[in-house]
Structures are given as C-alpha cells and as structure tokens.
Design an enzyme around this catalytic site. Structure first.
Site: not given
Length: 315
Positions: A192, A115
C-alpha cells in the site's frame, strides 16, 4: 470427472467495500462493507469449496493436491489463478504488487501478483489510477515524500466493458463506484503506497509500505497496452483480452446456442450477466449471473444455450 466444478464464493470485508455484491449478484454478503468475492480461489486466505458432484465439500486446495488429474497434472505447486469480483464502493488505496522473484524472497515464498480487470459496471465519470509520472526512482521517492499525489498518479476514465492488464510493478487503484472482475495470480501480497489518510474502525490509519513500493514499482511507468481480438462462432462472440505469461482471459458473449472446445488443462468460468443451459457430456447444468465454475481436464467440449456474458481464463 466429466462435470464442471461449481464453487462457493468466499467474501472479504474491506474498508472500501459496499453492497453491490448483494444488489447486483444476489450474494449473501457478511456486511455493508463487503469488498471482495473470492469466486475461484485456492489461496489459504480464502479457499473456495466445491458445491456439486463427488467432491462436494472439498476445498479447491484439497482438490489441487489430491486430484491432480482433474487439472491435467499441471506442474505448479499451487493452483496458479484467483478470480475475484471487487466492489469499490469508495476509492481503493493506491498500491503495487511484487513479481515472483521479489515475493518469493520477501513474502515467505508467496507468488507475485500480476492481475487484470474487466469493468462490469461503474458510475458515470468513474476513474481508476493506472501508472505514474515519475521518470526515475529518485523522482518517485521525492514526490511521495512531498505528498505530490495529484502530480504523481495517472488517472484514467473508465466505462463498463473496459479491460485493463496490470502487470506486477504497476501502480494502480480502483476508483469509487466501480464493480470489477479480477483475474490474477494466486497471491494476496499487496504493498500500500497511499491511502488518502483514511482511518479504520480502530481509529488508526492503515499501514503503508513505502519502501517495498519503491523497490518493486516499474519506473518509469510502462503502459500494458491490450490488443483485443474479437472472433465469432455460431451463437457467440469471443473477445480475447490478453494472452500473457500467467493467464489468458476472454469474454464469451452468448446469444443463442454455441459450442466451445475445451483444449486446456482446466478452464475458469464466471457468469457476469444473463443465464444459459450448459450441456456437458450429455448432462444439463443451468447457469446464471453469479455462478463460478472450473471445467476439468477430461471435459472435451461444452454447449451453451442462452443469453449470457462469461469471463473465461486459463493458464
């Protein structure tokens, strides 16, 4: 198909979200904890719907599957990109994304996730986390086990207009008070690593993915240095932020009348500031801050007239 495909955004509530998507863009958000606007999306977790023309009411997933000629008969099975606007009202969890190979094997064929971020706005002194200090996987695991987060995580000061390229494997997190346009592979896979011990509305801490994070993290960290290139055309300045494996991303800063050739199978456009008139094949379309659209393959050029900032991407 000689007209742009304007898309209806999809909103996602997040523990770290706020109201900036409403106050800055005028969107009708679902709550005061709205963290993500999925602006151009063909991901099953939040597909965009076409607002105009003969395909109004269709999802981008349906168009990709049923009308491949709109996208130059691009060979990938799924629409490859996802454009978001993120409102980091509080710190995001520290996370890392897998590459295509790992995601395909471990996440039911999902794409990996490389990204990039364009900082639309941020508070004074805002920071993000980009990378880490560990030299080996053993050091990385040991510092995580000992909760040595201040020593492990690299913090970077940011300001509006900054751009960051975030390849898969990069440890990262947006900091409090940051509004970002994100261009990414069409993936919703996130591992995470650290969440500041926060609890959700159910009173429980959110799940961490320590083993997966260690498995996919790039160690030692590698800076993805961005060499921005600026060019000028009559009426506009074009900044090329990144030309990479999965996407190329630009900023078009419009100050008058400018013509842009359409030379790719399809192009994604997000208006992040200002307004303009867009002429395509002799037809005018007013565009303004908060609009998102795709230029299909058959459009050869567009003319823009106004003052606006647009983030543009293609594969």
């Amino acid at each position: 198909m000689m007209e742009p495909l304007f898309l209806q955004p999809v909103f996602q509530e997040r523990i770290w979200g706020g109201t900036a998507l409403k106050t800055q863009f005028g969107y009708d958000i679902p709550s005061n904890h709205t963290g993500e606007c999925w602006a151009i999306s063909a991901h099953p977790n939040g597909p965009s719907i076409v607002k105009n023309g003969p395909f109004a009411g269709k999802t981008l997933i349906e168009l990709w599957e049923e009308q491949p000629e709109l996208f130059g008969n691009h060979p990938t099975k799924v629409f490859p990109l996802l454009t978001k606007i993120l409102d980091a009202n509080t710190d995001l969890s520290v996370q890392v994304h897998p590459d295509d190979e790992y995601a395909n094997e471990h996440e039911n064929g999902e794409l990996g996730k490389t990204e990039c971020w364009y900082i639309i706005d941020c508070k004074e002194g805002a920071e993000l986390i980009y990378g880490h200090t560990a030299k080996t996987k053993e050091d990385f695991a040991r510092m995580i086990e000992k909760d040595e987060w201040d020593q492990l995580l690299r913090r970077v000061k940011i300001k509006p207009g900054d751009f960051f390229y975030v390849p898969s494997g990069t440890i990262h997190a947006l900091g409090e008070g940051t509004l970002v346009l994100e261009t990414q592979q069409s993936s919703d896979t996130t591992y995470r690593l650290y969440d500041y011990g926060r609890v959700g509305q159910d009173g429980k801490t959110r799940e961490l993915h320590i083993d997966q994070s260690i498995a996919v993290a790039t160690i030692p960290h590698k800076n993805a240095d961005v060499q921005e290139a600026i060019s000028k055309v009559p009426g506009a300045e074009i900044t090329t932020f990144v030309e990479a494996e999965y996407f190329t991303v630009y900023k078009w800063e419009l100050d008058g009348k400018a013509t842009f050739a359409q030379e790719k199978p399809f192009v994604l456009v997000s208006v992040i500031d200002g307004e303009a008139d867009m002429m395509v094949a002799g037809k005018f379309y007013p565009i303004q801050k908060g609009d998102h659209f795709i230029l299909p393959a058959e459009i050869e050029a567009i003319e823009l007239d106004g003052r606006a900032k647009l983030i543009v991407s293609h594969v």
